[in-house]
Design an enzyme around this catalytic site. Structure first.
Site, PDB file in Angstrom:
ATOM      1  N   GLY A 169       0.803  -1.214   0.000  1.00 43.51           N
ATOM      2  CA  GLY A 169       0.000   0.000   0.000  1.00 43.51           C
ATOM      3  C   GLY A 169       0.832   1.258   0.000  1.00 43.51           C
ATOM      4  O   GLY A 169       0.390   2.300  -0.513  1.00 43.51           O
ATOM      5  N   GLY A 403      -6.844  13.958 -35.981  1.00 42.67           N
ATOM      6  CA  GLY A 403      -7.270  14.171 -34.610  1.00 42.67           C
ATOM      7  C   GLY A 403      -6.134  14.559 -33.691  1.00 42.67           C
ATOM      8  O   GLY A 403      -6.342  15.270 -32.701  1.00 42.67           O
TER       9      GLY A 403
END
Length: 513
Positions: A169, A403
């Site tokens: 974590g 694009g």
């Protein structure tokens, strides 16, 4: 009183010295101890420590027998070039830098102080992870750190420096900050270590192969900067801080004007080949544009087909985004879109103007890109530019196709000033590709397909790709001499210096994640 003071002085010296054997083990690993690291990072004599005498209150599993002061993290505040920062440095010589309730509380306190004081937060990570003996309290401590990172995001700059293990974590802390530094050979970062990977998947991998600095610097994109040693790492952290504002309400540090509005750079024209398929180094262009050729490149080893850098133009800090023709011809792909989108959002959050250098042939084609979510990731960069309210200047250097042209901060998505070199080619696609699509049947039936193709390419280029085509339609504000690029940007920034744009009232947008 004198005796008490002497006892406290002795205890303080003992805490500062640390455990001799543990310090020797740290040095044997080629690592500096936490206090040495803070000394390298901060101005001499500026560090103010808080909670030096804090100790854990856990018991059982033998941990109650050992309650060292600091609890494995040194926290406080100091200055970098005279500017206030808040710091914490995990101390691997105490419990392997593992995080328990007291350890987490110290980090929480310094994070809260940084946010309240409006000053950058710098975390030095060197920890074995959650302290197993403290159970869920350790996990709760991590949760408090993550919540504070999110609360501070876009309010104060947050920097992580990984100087040892950062596993489980704990790895989410650097991931939530704005910039992450890692040092080769000593830093590792991963969610599950090699032993767990081997047990679950059967895959054999070393710590460095799984989560070393080069892996995160060049493959995952988790590490923003990678260094060979701690000294070089801290020097670059100090330089980065010199380019950042203390918080989102203050401007980045600026220098006196350098006369850039009248500064011509004749070498620029010779750097870029007129032929659209010939590569060149966009970093050379950036070096000519910024003050003294001085800048710091963000994610230099990852997604090399796009460049993100911080530097100064006429004394003012700017963020520069540019396609890199030396890598995959400068195409946009998944990684490039993610890299640039996060950089654009950072600059916008801290009111740093954006300069976008465009030479893009389009998006990278292929099933790997499409299956990997190229549309969604490309939309991240589009969203970031559309949302940005800082001054935005676009320079079209050569190709700007399809694009990808739109996404690279075109006038249609809100750039304030669009300038182009005479070599600009703005179109739906390149002439050759367009001719192959539009005249496929004609070419197939022609007696001389090559001759017809060449003729059609010339016609297409003359009609739809000449340098003035976009300018005549208001999509480019000016065609500039390449030598005047630096001066044109400086004048544009001066013109846009007090730009204000109000956003619609809303909680937040739903950006493509």
């Amino acid at each position: 009183m004198r005796m008490l003071r002497a006892q406290l002085d002795g205890l303080r010296e003992q805490v500062l010295a640390g455990d001799r054997k543990a310090v020797e083990r740290q040095r044997a690993l080629g690592k500096h101890i936490a206090r040495e690291r803070l000394a390298m990072l901060l101005d001499d004599g500026s560090f103010i420590e808080i909670d030096m005498y804090r100790r854990h209150q856990a018991s059982g599993l033998k941990i109650g027998e050992n309650k060292p002061y600091t609890d494995g993290v040194i926290a406080g505040s100091g200055t970098i070039d005279g500017r206030r920062v808040f710091v914490y440095a995990q101390d691997f010589t105490i419990f392997g830098g593992s995080l328990g309730a007291a350890h987490a509380a110290k980090i929480h306190k310094v994070m809260d102080l940084a946010l309240e004081a409006g000053a950058p937060l710098i975390g030095l990570n060197d920890s074995g992870g959650a302290r197993i003996q403290e159970g869920v309290l350790a996990l709760d401590g991590y949760g408090g750190i993550f919540r504070r990172h999110v609360a501070a995001s876009g309010v104060i700059p947050q920097i992580s420096i990984v100087l040892g293990p950062c596993a489980g974590g704990a790895a989410y802390s650097p991931a939530l900050t704005d910039f992450t530094f890692m040092v080769r050979d000593i830093a590792q970062m991963y969610l599950t270590g090699p032993d767990v990977v081997a047990a679950v998947t059967g895959e054999q991998v070393s710590h460095a192969e799984l989560g070393g600095a080069d892996v995160h610097g060049s493959r995952s994109g988790v590490a923003t900067f990678v260094h060979d040693d701690e000294e070089g790492c801290f020097a670059d952290v100090r330089y980065l801080v010199s380019l950042l504002p203390s918080n989102n309400l203050e401007p980045a540090p600026s220098f006196p004007s350098r006369g850039a509005e009248f500064d011509e750079r004749p070498d620029l024209a010779g750097m870029v080949p007129a032929e659209p398929n010939q590569p060149y180094d966009m970093l050379s262009v950036i070096a000519e544009i910024v003050d003294d050729g001085d800048y710091i490149e963000v994610h230099a080893l990852w997604a090399r087909n796009i460049i993100c850098a911080l530097g100064r133009i006429d004394g003012r800090v700017v963020g520069v985004v540019g396609n890199q023709p030396l890598a995959f011809a400068g195409v946009l792909d998944i990684d490039a879109s993610q890299k640039a989108a996060r950089f654009v959002r950072f600059c916008d959050a801290f009111s740093i103007p954006l300069v976008t250098l465009v030479d893009v042939p389009g998006f990278l084609p292929g099933t790997g890109q499409e299956y990997g979510g190229a549309i969604r990731h490309g939309a991240k960069l589009l969203y970031a530019y559309c949302e940005a309210t800082v001054p935005r200047i676009q320079i079209i250097i050569r190709k700007a196709y399809g694009g990808a042209y739109i996404v690279m901060d075109s006038r249609s998505v809100g750039c304030d000033l669009s300038l182009a070199w005479p070599t600009n080619e703005i179109a739906v696609m390149g002439a050759e590709g367009a001719v192959n699509v539009l005249f496929r049947k004609d070419l197939a039936a022609a007696a001389d397909p090559a001759g017809l193709r060449a003729e059609l390419i010339d016609t297409y280029s003359e009609n739809l790709m000449h340098p003035l085509y976009a300018a005549e339609r208001g999509l480019v504000d000016d065609i500039i001499d390449p030598a005047k690029t630096r001066s044109a940007i400086a004048r544009g920034l001066a013109m846009l210096g007090k730009k204000r744009r109000l956003s619609p009232q809303r909680k937040h947008g739903n950006a493509p994640m």
